[in-house]
Structures are given as structure tokens and as C-alpha cells.
Design an enzyme around this catalytic site. Structure first.
Site, short mmCIF file in Angstrom:
data_model
loop_
_atom_site.label_atom_id
_atom_site.label_comp_id
_atom_site.label_asym_id
_atom_site.label_seq_id
_atom_site.Cartn_x
_atom_site.Cartn_y
_atom_site.Cartn_z
N TYR A 142 0.81 -1.21 0.00
CA TYR A 142 0.00 0.00 0.00
C TYR A 142 0.85 1.27 0.00
O TYR A 142 1.73 1.44 0.85
CB TYR A 142 -0.95 0.01 1.19
CG TYR A 142 -2.00 -1.08 1.18
CD1 TYR A 142 -2.25 -1.82 0.03
CD2 TYR A 142 -2.74 -1.37 2.32
CE1 TYR A 142 -3.21 -2.83 0.01
CE2 TYR A 142 -3.70 -2.38 2.31
CZ TYR A 142 -3.93 -3.10 1.16
OH TYR A 142 -4.88 -4.10 1.15
N SER A 169 -5.16 -14.18 1.67
CA SER A 169 -5.98 -13.21 0.96
C SER A 169 -5.94 -13.52 -0.53
O SER A 169 -4.86 -13.77 -1.08
CB SER A 169 -5.47 -11.78 1.21
OG SER A 169 -6.12 -10.83 0.39
N TYR A 225 -22.81 7.47 -7.58
CA TYR A 225 -22.88 7.22 -9.01
C TYR A 225 -24.28 6.82 -9.45
O TYR A 225 -24.99 6.11 -8.74
CB TYR A 225 -21.89 6.11 -9.40
CG TYR A 225 -20.47 6.39 -8.95
CD1 TYR A 225 -19.63 7.17 -9.71
CD2 TYR A 225 -20.00 5.87 -7.75
CE1 TYR A 225 -18.33 7.44 -9.31
CE2 TYR A 225 -18.71 6.14 -7.32
CZ TYR A 225 -17.88 6.92 -8.10
OH TYR A 225 -16.60 7.19 -7.68
#
Length: 371
Positions: A64, A164, A230
Site C-alpha cells: 500500500y 488473501s 454514481y
């Protein structure tokens, strides 16, 4: 707003908040940090607000913002104190610092050992509570990964292990190997899960429930599609946010007719409840079978406060059913053979079940209404 409610993660004694703070946007470095990362001050404000609300489960990764997320977290934790109160999760797999080095990434033992030491330095801690393989590299044996996880636990570098974004068969192989050889088990599967991404339900939910892994859901708002920002239009969509960027919703395949129907139903349900669309979407994910915690992100403290209130209400069965129906994923082979109409043939038309409802009562120190 308080999050002083905790649950065990998988088949373990680790207590975690049902909403986890995601830090993918902590820092401005790297591609995604440059597109929608948060400054140091904003990141610190989000970190403090989450902990002040009672949250204890923080998720990051060495990938990250090119390591800045870990570096900032380490700084924040050191300045605030109370490291032992925080359940700190980070992940390894990606080669972001050693170009050209085939062992500078992937899931093998050599890279894992180097990656965990680098994360410990950036996080300014001598242990990681939950260490995850970030993404399946298609080639490293599960046996090697599990043996290395076990070595790191025995060395005191990590406390628990998880996976993950791996195939279900790989997770099953890893857990079965660990059980057979008395190694550190997998207690966590971190996977994408939302009203617009429900494909994990066919394999991963029963896997997690059967083998003692708690699911932590990432992107529970469908990269922001379920936030209410949106709307569909003749040109494709209307709205400003990360999905309107160069690596946004069009490229991710999110702006589909099916997903717009999900958004419309979510908006209808949210209005009926008097809640934000994002809160209803988060509540739905957090209360799905097998889910141990939901990873939330935010760009402002106001946005974070809204997300943290997502579990302050109960989603009525009728409204949940509307969301279930509009977002139902297609059933791939062979799972169509495991549905009730087909399975009745196996039992001669008799009603056969596992255990009656209430066979095992949940253990909780909370009042029954919030257990």
C-alpha cells in the site's frame, strides 16, 4: 457512536471489531496513492477517530502506497501508544522494492522472511498480530507457506496467519496440511465481498465455516459504486470519485445493467430505513454468513463516522431479501446440484437437516439484542 463490540476471528481466541480500518489510502505515494491517497494529517485523523470509537482491527499491506501506509501506521502507533490494544494486520506477496529479483516477490519462504522483517521495521513493532499472504502466486506450494507461517509464530514475529485472494482449493490444502502436521492454522480469509461481488458464496463461505476461518471482506462498497455517488446515464454514468478515474468503474467492469439494478434497490431500501446507502451496504456484508469483519476505508472523518454507524441498526428480513434477490449471483456448475430441489432426490424426498436452529447457542457477554 461506539464500536465496543468484538467477535472471535475464525477458530481462534483473537477478538476483533466487526468493522476493520483499511489503510490502502494512507499516504500519497505510488499509483493509487497518487490517485486517491490521503495526506499524513488526514490519515492520522482517521486512525485516531477509529480507535477513539472503540475499533481495534487495522488492516494494511507492504504494497500500500509503496510502503508509506505501514510507515505512517508505525509512526501513529508509536506516538499514540497502546500497541498491544491494536490488532494489526499486514500482508506480503508483491515485489515493489526489488525489481528484477525473482525472489523479491511471490509467496516463497525467502521472500516471506524478508518481507516480514521489512514490515516490522516500518511498523515500528516487534510483532504482527495477523500476517497474510496477499495474493496467490500460482506456484509456491501451500506446504511451504504454512511451514514458514508456523516458524514465524514460533519466533514471535507474528501471532496468527491468514490468506488473501487465493483459490478455495489452495486455502483448503493449506489448512488441511496445517491440521495434519500441528502447524499454525489459518484463521482468516481476506476476500472481496459486496452486493455487486458475491461469487465467494459458492466456495469460500462453506470453506470458512467448515475449516475455522473468519472472512474479512474488502471493497464492501464495490469500490464506491454502492456509496450513492454514481448513477447511470446515457453516457454511461454520472458521479465524481475514484470510479471516474483512469482505473475506474468502466475499466473494472462495474458499470453494468445488473449493478445499476442493485444500486437502485439499495437506494430504495436505504430510504425506507432512513439510512445512507453505504451504511446499508456495509450492514448487509457484515451480517452475512462466515464474515468476521468488514474492511472500511474513508477519505474524511465524516465519511468514516458514517461507516462506523453501519451496525447501529438491524436490516429487516424483508428488505434484506430484496437486496439478496437483486444481487443474487448465477450458480455455476456443479453448485446447481447442491441446491435443495436437486438434493431432495438424494434423500427420497425426506426433510433432512444438519442441526435444528438453536442447537448451539452463541456465547456472548453482550445482551441478547446485540449478541
Amino acid at each position: 457512536m461506539s464500536m465496543n463490540r468484538y467477535y472471535l476471528l475464525g477458530r481462534s481466541g483473537l477478538r476483533v471489531s466487526p468493522l476493520s480500518l483499511g489503510t490502502m489510502t494512507f499516504g500519497k505515494e505510488g499509483l493509487y496513492g497518487g490517485l486517491w491517497g490521503s495526506t499524513n494529517d488526514v490519515s492520522r485523523a482517521l486512525f485516531d477517530r477509529y480507535l477513539d470509537a472503540g475499533g481495534n482491527f487495522i488492516d494494511t499491506a507492504d504494497l500500500y502506497t509503496d510502503g508509506s501506509a505501514e510507515t505512517l501506521l508505525g509512526k501513529f502507533l508509536e506516538e499514540r501508544g497502546g500497541r498491544d490494544r491494536v490488532v494489526l494486520t499486514t500482508k506480503y506477496t508483491y515485489n515493489s522494492a526489488h525489481p528484477g529479483d525473482p525472489n523479491g516477490g511471490g509467496n516463497g519462504r525467502k521472500h516471506m522472511m524478508r518481507a516480514v522483517e521489512a514490515s516490522l521495521r516500518r511498523l515500528r513493532t516487534d510483532y504482527i498480530d495477523l500476517y497474510l499472504l496477499h495474493t496467490w502466486d500460482r506456484i509456491t506450494p501451500a506446504e511451504e507457506v504454512m511451514r514458514t507461517f508456523d516458524d514465524l509464530v514460533r519466533a514471535g514475529k507474528i501471532r496468527y496467519a491468514g490468506l488473501s485472494d487465493v483459490p478455495s482449493w489452495y486455502a483448503a490444502r493449506a489448512q488441511t496440511w496445517a491440521e495434519a502436521h500441528a502447524l499454525t492454522p489459518i484463521i482468516n480469509l481476506q476476500l472481496q465481498y459486496s452486493l455487486v461481488e458475491r461469487n465467494l458464496e459458492h466456495e469460500f463461505t462453506p470453506l470458512a465455516q467448515a475449516l475455522g476461518m473468519g472472512i474479512t471482506a474488502w471493497s464492501p462498497l464495490g469500490s464506491g459504486l454502492l456509496s450513492g455517488k454514481y448513477r447511470p446515464s446515457e453516457g454511461g454514468f454520472q458521479g465524481e470519485g475514484r470510479l471516474s478515474s483512469a482505473v475506474g468503474g468502466q475499466q473494472l467492469g462495474l458499470f453494468t445493467e445488473r449493478n445499476w439494478k442493485v444500486v437502485a434497490t439499495l437506494e430504495k431500501v436505504a430510504k425506507e430505513l432512513g439510512r445512507e446507502m453505504s451504511q446499508v451496504a456495509l450492514n448487509w456484508v457484515a451480517t452475512q454468513p462466515g464474515v468476521g469483519s468488514v474492511i472500511i476505508g474513508a477519505s474524511t472523518t465524516k465519511q468514516l463516522d458514517g461507516n462506523l454507524a453501519a451496525l447501529d441498526f438491524t436490516l429487516p428480513p424483508g428488505l434484506r431479501q430484496q437486496l439478496d434477490d437483486v444481487s443474487a449471483p448465477s450458480v455455476p456448475f456443479p453448485h446447481s446440484m447442491f441446491t435443495n430441489p436437486y438434493q431432495l432426490n438424494l434423500h427420497g424426498g425426506a426433510a433432512v437437516g444438519d442441526k435444528p436452529t438453536g442447537y448451539t447457542a452463541p456465547v456472548s457477554t453482550a445482551p441478547a439484542a446485540v449478541a
